[in-house]
Design a protein around this motif. Structure first.
Motif, PDB file in Angstrom:
ATOM      1  N   ALA A  64      37.229  22.225 -18.854  1.00 49.33           N
ATOM      2  CA  ALA A  64      36.437  23.428 -19.700  1.00 49.33           C
ATOM      3  C   ALA A  64      37.647  23.464 -20.960  1.00 49.33           C
ATOM      4  CB  ALA A  64      35.984  24.305 -18.988  1.00 49.33           C
ATOM      5  N   VAL A  65      37.211  23.437 -21.963  1.00 51.34           N
ATOM      6  CA  VAL A  65      38.111  24.074 -23.110  1.00 51.34           C
ATOM      7  C   VAL A  65      37.792  25.461 -23.190  1.00 51.34           C
ATOM      8  CG1 VAL A  65      38.262  21.758 -24.186  1.00 51.34           C
ATOM      9  CG2 VAL A  65      36.597  23.339 -25.056  1.00 51.34           C
ATOM     10  N   ALA A  66      38.948  26.169 -23.735  1.00 53.50           N
ATOM     11  CA  ALA A  66      38.677  27.801 -23.941  1.00 53.50           C
ATOM     12  C   ALA A  66      38.054  27.708 -25.331  1.00 53.50           C
ATOM     13  CB  ALA A  66      40.248  28.214 -24.100  1.00 53.50           C
ATOM     14  N   ILE A  67      37.411  28.774 -25.624  1.00 52.30           N
ATOM     15  CA  ILE A  67      36.653  29.002 -26.601  1.00 52.30           C
ATOM     16  C   ILE A  67      37.242  30.306 -27.563  1.00 52.30           C
ATOM     17  CG2 ILE A  67      34.489  29.570 -27.934  1.00 52.30           C
ATOM     18  CD1 ILE A  67      34.448  26.650 -26.594  1.00 52.30           C
ATOM     19  N   ASP A  68      37.673  30.018 -28.691  1.00 56.99           N
ATOM     20  CA  ASP A  68      38.389  31.036 -29.410  1.00 56.99           C
ATOM     21  C   ASP A  68      39.536  31.719 -28.307  1.00 56.99           C
ATOM     22  OD1 ASP A  68      36.749  30.965 -32.003  1.00 56.99           O
ATOM     23  OD2 ASP A  68      35.259  31.914 -30.711  1.00 56.99           O
ATOM     24  N   GLY A  69      40.297  30.937 -27.851  1.00 55.71           N
ATOM     25  CA  GLY A  69      41.431  31.249 -26.889  1.00 55.71           C
ATOM     26  C   GLY A  69      40.663  32.131 -25.339  1.00 55.71           C
ATOM     27  N   VAL A  70      39.294  31.972 -25.171  1.00 55.68           N
ATOM     28  CA  VAL A  70      38.977  32.635 -24.064  1.00 55.68           C
ATOM     29  C   VAL A  70      38.364  31.443 -23.054  1.00 55.68           C
ATOM     30  CG1 VAL A  70      37.533  34.149 -22.945  1.00 55.68           C
ATOM     31  CG2 VAL A  70      38.552  34.790 -25.065  1.00 55.68           C
ATOM     32  N   GLU A  71      38.810  31.565 -21.761  1.00 51.97           N
ATOM     33  CA  GLU A  71      38.567  30.525 -20.861  1.00 51.97           C
ATOM     34  C   GLU A  71      37.068  30.973 -20.304  1.00 51.97           C
ATOM     35  OE1 GLU A  71      41.251  30.075 -17.929  1.00 51.97           O
ATOM     36  OE2 GLU A  71      42.737  29.098 -19.166  1.00 51.97           O
ATOM     37  N   CYS A  72      36.207  30.021 -19.985  1.00 51.20           N
ATOM     38  CA  CYS A  72      34.989  30.270 -19.406  1.00 51.20           C
ATOM     39  C   CYS A  72      35.174  30.498 -17.928  1.00 51.20           C
ATOM     40  CB  CYS A  72      34.142  29.099 -19.361  1.00 51.20           C
ATOM     41  SG  CYS A  72      32.552  29.168 -18.720  1.00 51.20           S
ATOM     42  N   THR A  73      35.191  31.589 -17.375  1.00 59.76           N
ATOM     43  CA  THR A  73      35.366  32.111 -16.026  1.00 59.76           C
ATOM     44  C   THR A  73      34.368  33.275 -15.706  1.00 59.76           C
ATOM     45  OG1 THR A  73      36.907  34.062 -16.681  1.00 59.76           O
ATOM     46  CG2 THR A  73      37.890  31.679 -16.286  1.00 59.76           C
ATOM     47  N   VAL A  74      34.150  33.517 -14.323  1.00 56.66           N
ATOM     48  CA  VAL A  74      33.327  34.575 -14.125  1.00 56.66           C
ATOM     49  C   VAL A  74      33.623  35.815 -14.669  1.00 56.66           C
ATOM     50  CG1 VAL A  74      32.448  36.009 -12.414  1.00 56.66           C
ATOM     51  CG2 VAL A  74      32.391  33.465 -11.960  1.00 56.66           C
ATOM     52  N   ASP A  75      34.944  36.369 -14.549  1.00 55.82           N
ATOM     53  CA  ASP A  75      35.391  37.828 -15.141  1.00 55.82           C
ATOM     54  C   ASP A  75      34.884  37.747 -16.590  1.00 55.82           C
ATOM     55  OD1 ASP A  75      36.061  38.303 -12.542  1.00 55.82           O
ATOM     56  OD2 ASP A  75      38.129  37.857 -12.703  1.00 55.82           O
ATOM     57  N   ASN A  76      35.357  36.588 -17.275  1.00 55.21           N
ATOM     58  CA  ASN A  76      35.380  36.586 -18.717  1.00 55.21           C
ATOM     59  C   ASN A  76      33.933  36.721 -19.345  1.00 55.21           C
ATOM     60  OD1 ASN A  76      38.088  36.593 -19.208  1.00 55.21           O
ATOM     61  ND2 ASN A  76      38.314  34.690 -19.324  1.00 55.21           N
ATOM     62  N   VAL A  77      32.901  36.240 -18.396  1.00 47.53           N
ATOM     63  CA  VAL A  77      31.504  36.248 -18.899  1.00 47.53           C
ATOM     64  C   VAL A  77      31.085  37.789 -18.777  1.00 47.53           C
ATOM     65  CG1 VAL A  77      29.222  35.424 -18.264  1.00 47.53           C
ATOM     66  CG2 VAL A  77      30.919  33.876 -18.488  1.00 47.53           C
ATOM     67  N   LYS A  78      31.433  38.165 -17.550  1.00 50.13           N
ATOM     68  CA  LYS A  78      30.924  39.569 -17.091  1.00 50.13           C
ATOM     69  C   LYS A  78      31.551  40.555 -18.169  1.00 50.13           C
ATOM     70  CE  LYS A  78      30.171  39.705 -12.094  1.00 50.13           C
ATOM     71  NZ  LYS A  78      30.808  40.270 -10.756  1.00 50.13           N
ATOM     72  N   ALA A  79      32.704  40.385 -18.496  1.00 55.70           N
ATOM     73  CA  ALA A  79      33.582  41.273 -19.759  1.00 55.70           C
ATOM     74  C   ALA A  79      32.929  40.955 -20.997  1.00 55.70           C
ATOM     75  CB  ALA A  79      34.755  40.849 -19.533  1.00 55.70           C
TER      76      ALA A  79
END
Length: 303
Positions: A243-258
């Motif tokens: 999975a590539v990061a999008i605009d420097g943000v990785e696709c993770t549960v915490d990042n989706v929730k945030a």
């Protein structure tokens, strides 16, 4: 002589008393045994109640739609059946659009959708229940050196405006775009979020893209083609793809929730307002703590 007569009389009286006592005891024992073996009919369920319970358990419940939701739904249904509430539930994964249509038409009790409903679909009066959230990961072959893309770059790749990996910092290889089939909830959400739709709501994904039926097919294609790029739900990521990061943000549960990972979507169940009680109980179970524990195995819980 008198003494012998008195002795005989006493013996006869004693024997009579003993016989009477034994008879009484035997009678009491028989009464006790009868009491212990007589069923307590007041505690038994009536035949009518048993029949009603059996009928209720046998009511068919049809759940149709998103292939993304279908996999955890199978586990949810098994857990629900284990509660003894129902044993006649069918799950069919054939895409979000098909599930929504089936709920509208009444050919399914519950529709599964892994995207927001369109305005036209919302106008049908369906009741929506969000059961989880999902991040959509942009995936490449593990051998691909590209680890980060902007949202605009992803859009341009899928529209065929960027055609070679060297244009985004990778090796000199033509990009192989892999997409889901039309009607897929994952594809619908991906197109909507990245604005891969024209003014007529037609897809702008490049016509040369390889179309894969289902998440597993996308994963397999990207894993076996080193220049491929595709998209899958975050919950299905494994080491066969990257999975590539999008605009420097990785696709993770915490990042989706945030909310910092922006390619995300809700997972929704839809049904008619007049949904039968047995089907509503299934939805209630899914949003319960027990149901959400199962959903959180691959998706982001609503709790």
């Amino acid at each position: 002589m008198k003494r012998k007569f008195l002795a005989c009389f006493a013996a006869l009286t004693l024997g009579t008393m003993m016989f009477a006592g034994c008879s009484a005891n035997t009678g009491n024992e028989n009464k006790t045994n009868e009491a212990s073996t007589t069923p307590a009919t007041s505690a038994e369920a009536s035949p009518e109640a048993s029949s009603a319970d059996a009928t209720r358990k046998g009511v068919k419940i049809s759940i149709v739609g998103s292939t993304t939701i279908a996999e955890p739904m199978e586990k949810l249904v098994e857990a629900y059946k284990a509660t003894g509430s129902s044993d006649n539930i069918e799950v069919q994964g054939n895409g979000s659009s098909a599930g929504i249509k089936a709920a509208i038409d009444g050919t399914a009790d519950i529709g599964m959708a892994s995207r927001e409903l369109s305005e036209e679909e919302k106008g049908s009066g369906l009741v929506e229940t969000v059961i989880a959230y999902d991040g959509i990961a942009v995936v490449v072959n593990p051998s691909n050196g590209v680890a980060d893309l902007t949202k605009d770059q992803v859009k341009d790749i899928f529209e065929g405006k960027i055609t070679n990996w060297s244009e985004v910092g990778g090796v000199d290889k033509d990009i192989i775009v892999v997409t889901r089939e039309a009607g897929s909830g994952t594809r619908g959400a991906f197109e909507e979020i990245l604005k891969l739709l024209d003014e007529n709501k037609a897809s702008t994904i490049v016509e040369t893209a390889l179309v894969s039926e289902g998440t597993g097919a996308v994963m397999a294609t990207v894993a076996t083609k080193d220049a491929a790029i595709g998209f899958v739900s975050e919950g299905y990521l494994d080491d066969t793809v990257k999975a590539v990061a999008i605009d420097g943000v990785e696709c993770t549960v915490d990042n989706v929730k945030a909310g910092s990972y922006t390619i995300s979507r809700p997972l929704i169940l839809v049904a008619q307002p007049s949904i039968k009680a047995e089907a509503q109980e299934v939805i209630d179970f899914i949003v319960s703590d027990e149901g959400q524990k199962i959903m959180s195995d691959k998706y982001i819980s609503i709790k």
